[in-house]
Design a protein around this motif. Structure first.
Motif, PDB file in Angstrom:
ATOM      1  N   PRO A 262      -4.635  31.627 -30.738  1.00  0.00           N
ATOM      2  CA  PRO A 262      -3.588  31.502 -29.711  1.00  0.00           C
ATOM      3  C   PRO A 262      -3.560  30.102 -29.090  1.00  0.00           C
ATOM      4  O   PRO A 262      -4.491  29.319 -29.233  1.00  0.00           O
ATOM      5  N   PHE A 263      -2.470  29.836 -28.340  1.00  0.00           N
ATOM      6  CA  PHE A 263      -2.305  28.597 -27.595  1.00  0.00           C
ATOM      7  C   PHE A 263      -2.024  28.934 -26.137  1.00  0.00           C
ATOM      8  O   PHE A 263      -1.397  29.950 -25.830  1.00  0.00           O
ATOM      9  N   ASP A 264      -2.473  28.074 -25.233  1.00  0.00           N
ATOM     10  CA  ASP A 264      -2.361  28.353 -23.801  1.00  0.00           C
ATOM     11  C   ASP A 264      -0.921  28.334 -23.311  1.00  0.00           C
ATOM     12  O   ASP A 264      -0.544  29.090 -22.424  1.00  0.00           O
ATOM     13  N   THR A 265      -0.112  27.436 -23.866  1.00  0.00           N
ATOM     14  CA  THR A 265       1.253  27.277 -23.379  1.00  0.00           C
ATOM     15  C   THR A 265       2.257  27.384 -24.514  1.00  0.00           C
ATOM     16  O   THR A 265       1.925  27.209 -25.700  1.00  0.00           O
ATOM     17  N   ASP A 266       3.503  27.671 -24.127  1.00  0.00           N
ATOM     18  CA  ASP A 266       4.592  27.731 -25.099  1.00  0.00           C
ATOM     19  C   ASP A 266       4.794  26.360 -25.749  1.00  0.00           C
ATOM     20  O   ASP A 266       5.063  26.271 -26.950  1.00  0.00           O
ATOM     21  N   GLY A 267       4.642  25.286 -24.951  1.00  0.00           N
ATOM     22  CA  GLY A 267       4.811  23.938 -25.485  1.00  0.00           C
ATOM     23  C   GLY A 267       3.791  23.603 -26.554  1.00  0.00           C
ATOM     24  O   GLY A 267       4.117  22.976 -27.567  1.00  0.00           O
ATOM     25  N   SER A 268       2.538  24.014 -26.336  1.00  0.00           N
ATOM     26  CA  SER A 268       1.497  23.754 -27.338  1.00  0.00           C
ATOM     27  C   SER A 268       1.801  24.493 -28.636  1.00  0.00           C
ATOM     28  O   SER A 268       1.614  23.962 -29.737  1.00  0.00           O
ATOM     29  N   ALA A 269       2.273  25.743 -28.515  1.00  0.00           N
ATOM     30  CA  ALA A 269       2.598  26.525 -29.704  1.00  0.00           C
ATOM     31  C   ALA A 269       3.772  25.896 -30.466  1.00  0.00           C
ATOM     32  O   ALA A 269       3.767  25.854 -31.700  1.00  0.00           O
ATOM     33  N   ARG A 270       4.773  25.387 -29.741  1.00  0.00           N
ATOM     34  CA  ARG A 270       5.935  24.785 -30.406  1.00  0.00           C
ATOM     35  C   ARG A 270       5.562  23.471 -31.102  1.00  0.00           C
ATOM     36  O   ARG A 270       6.079  23.141 -32.170  1.00  0.00           O
ATOM     37  N   ALA A 271       4.641  22.716 -30.492  1.00  0.00           N
ATOM     38  CA  ALA A 271       4.172  21.489 -31.144  1.00  0.00           C
ATOM     39  C   ALA A 271       3.410  21.834 -32.419  1.00  0.00           C
ATOM     40  O   ALA A 271       3.515  21.134 -33.433  1.00  0.00           O
ATOM     41  N   TYR A 272       2.628  22.916 -32.375  1.00  0.00           N
ATOM     42  CA  TYR A 272       1.881  23.362 -33.555  1.00  0.00           C
ATOM     43  C   TYR A 272       2.855  23.830 -34.642  1.00  0.00           C
ATOM     44  O   TYR A 272       2.654  23.564 -35.829  1.00  0.00           O
ATOM     45  N   GLU A 273       3.912  24.535 -34.230  1.00  0.00           N
ATOM     46  CA  GLU A 273       4.931  24.983 -35.179  1.00  0.00           C
ATOM     47  C   GLU A 273       5.568  23.793 -35.898  1.00  0.00           C
ATOM     48  O   GLU A 273       5.759  23.816 -37.124  1.00  0.00           O
ATOM     49  N   ALA A 274       5.865  22.724 -35.123  1.00  0.00           N
ATOM     50  CA  ALA A 274       6.456  21.524 -35.728  1.00  0.00           C
ATOM     51  C   ALA A 274       5.494  20.866 -36.712  1.00  0.00           C
ATOM     52  O   ALA A 274       5.904  20.355 -37.763  1.00  0.00           O
ATOM     53  N   ASN A 275       4.207  20.891 -36.387  1.00  0.00           N
ATOM     54  CA  ASN A 275       3.202  20.309 -37.278  1.00  0.00           C
ATOM     55  C   ASN A 275       3.074  21.125 -38.566  1.00  0.00           C
ATOM     56  O   ASN A 275       2.841  20.565 -39.643  1.00  0.00           O
ATOM     57  N   LYS A 279       3.751  20.526 -43.048  1.00  0.00           N
ATOM     58  CA  LYS A 279       2.907  20.985 -44.157  1.00  0.00           C
ATOM     59  C   LYS A 279       3.608  22.045 -45.000  1.00  0.00           C
ATOM     60  O   LYS A 279       2.971  22.782 -45.747  1.00  0.00           O
ATOM     61  N   LYS A 280       4.934  22.140 -44.831  1.00  0.00           N
ATOM     62  CA  LYS A 280       5.768  23.066 -45.611  1.00  0.00           C
ATOM     63  C   LYS A 280       5.431  24.523 -45.316  1.00  0.00           C
ATOM     64  O   LYS A 280       5.507  25.391 -46.193  1.00  0.00           O
ATOM     65  N   ILE A 281       5.062  24.824 -44.070  1.00  0.00           N
ATOM     66  CA  ILE A 281       4.787  26.196 -43.657  1.00  0.00           C
ATOM     67  C   ILE A 281       5.773  26.560 -42.553  1.00  0.00           C
ATOM     68  O   ILE A 281       5.805  25.934 -41.500  1.00  0.00           O
ATOM     69  N   ASP A 282       6.602  27.572 -42.811  1.00  0.00           N
ATOM     70  CA  ASP A 282       7.602  27.991 -41.833  1.00  0.00           C
ATOM     71  C   ASP A 282       7.014  29.039 -40.889  1.00  0.00           C
ATOM     72  O   ASP A 282       6.188  29.872 -41.280  1.00  0.00           O
ATOM     73  N   GLY A 283       7.453  28.993 -39.640  1.00  0.00           N
ATOM     74  CA  GLY A 283       6.988  29.959 -38.655  1.00  0.00           C
ATOM     75  C   GLY A 283       7.827  29.865 -37.399  1.00  0.00           C
ATOM     76  O   GLY A 283       8.710  29.011 -37.277  1.00  0.00           O
ATOM     77  N   PHE A 284       7.561  30.755 -36.441  1.00  0.00           N
ATOM     78  CA  PHE A 284       8.264  30.702 -35.164  1.00  0.00           C
ATOM     79  C   PHE A 284       7.305  31.177 -34.070  1.00  0.00           C
ATOM     80  O   PHE A 284       6.362  31.937 -34.316  1.00  0.00           O
TER      81      PHE A 284
END
Length: 292
Positions: A262-275, A279-284
């Motif tokens: 997990p990630f503490d904040t929504d912003g951290s999760a969205r930055a991880y999603e962009a990263n 690497k050619k991995i889709d997610g939301f």
């Protein structure tokens, strides 16, 4: 480069410390919830200081941590043990992570170099010095001579003088105390299992450990499958790509959602999603607290 590959270069050995040793892997950083807590070495963690946790290097070791993609680096002092997640070699304070520009990412690839050791702080209590006194000589010439102590002799008691005299005053000189961190016991059972990184196949013996995770924070959902076997295959596939932050959400055995976090904040999760997309991995992003 795989995250679990460790490369060491010996340059100089000083009191058991390998100066110049290099190590490659992933770096993470402390959650703010840990601020003010006690580290493994008894020091209070301060998110605003440049400190880190390492499994091997002792308390006070100074490390240079360099992020491999943007080449930013920071010098930190080891004051804790860890991290203990596979692939992660160092855990940084909030201030150190900010210097590496990694606050919006869960982990980044880094190089860790040993550059020195913090000097221990010691205190020595010194013995007081005796200052000789000068008295005028009996000749009245104005010259001086050092006064000699007059011995005390007991002439009235029948007890031998040596048993009546006070014991000599001894000023104790405290020894220098240098803190030596206690190494954790290495007497643990060797795990001879090998992590599956790819296709599990259709037969074999596998070791699986499952633990509950609090429904707090946010995650990035990367798959949704209908069978238990498909879920295990997806986990093995992600492990093959060096992911060790895998969560599974089950909906009555009818659907299995594979989530990274997990990630503490929504912003951290969205930055991880962009990263991940790089690497050619889709997610939301999903809110873990709202999941069934």
């Amino acid at each position: 480069m795989k995250a679990s590959t460790f490369i060491f270069t010996l340059v100089l050995s000083l009191n058991g410390l390998l100066l110049g040793a290099q190590e490659f892997g992933y770096a993470s950083y402390y959650s703010d919830d840990y601020n003010g807590s006690e580290t493994a070495y008894g020091e209070i963690y301060d998110r605003n200081k440049l400190t880190a946790a390492h499994k091997m290097h002792p308390m006070g070791t100074r490390l240079r941590v360099t992020r491999l993609d943007n080449k930013k680096s920071v010098i930190v002092r080891v004051n804790d043990r860890g991290p203990y997640l596979k692939g992660r070699i160092v855990e940084l304070s909030h201030a150190a992570a900010r210097q590496l520009k990694m606050l919006n990412e869960g982990q980044v690839e880094v190089k860790v170099e040993v550059i020195g050791q913090e000097a221990p702080i010691t205190t020595i209590k010194e013995e007081p010095k005796t200052v000789p006194t000068s008295v005028p000589t009996s000749g009245g010439t104005g010259t001086t001579e050092t006064a000699k102590p007059t011995p005390t002799v007991n002439t009235t008691s029948t007890v031998p003088p040596d048993t009546r005299t006070a014991p000599p005053v001894v000023v104790e000189k405290k020894p220098v105390v240098t803190e030596i961190p206690v190494k954790p016991s290495t007497k643990t059972q060797v795990d001879k299992t090998k992590l599956v990184r790819g296709d599990m196949g259709t037969s074999g013996l596998f070791k699986i450990a499952i633990s509950h995770s609090d429904k707090k924070g946010f995650g990035v959902q990367v798959a949704s499958v209908a069978t238990y076997e498909s879920m295990l295959d997806k986990v093995a596939e992600l492990q093959g790509k060096w992911f060790d932050n895998i969560l599974i959400s089950m909906d009555g055995g009818k659907k299995f959602r594979v989530i990274l976090g997990p990630f503490d904040t929504d912003g951290s999760a969205r930055a991880y999603e962009a990263n991940l997309k790089k690497k050619k991995i889709d997610g939301f992003v999903v809110n873990l607290a709202e999941m069934k």
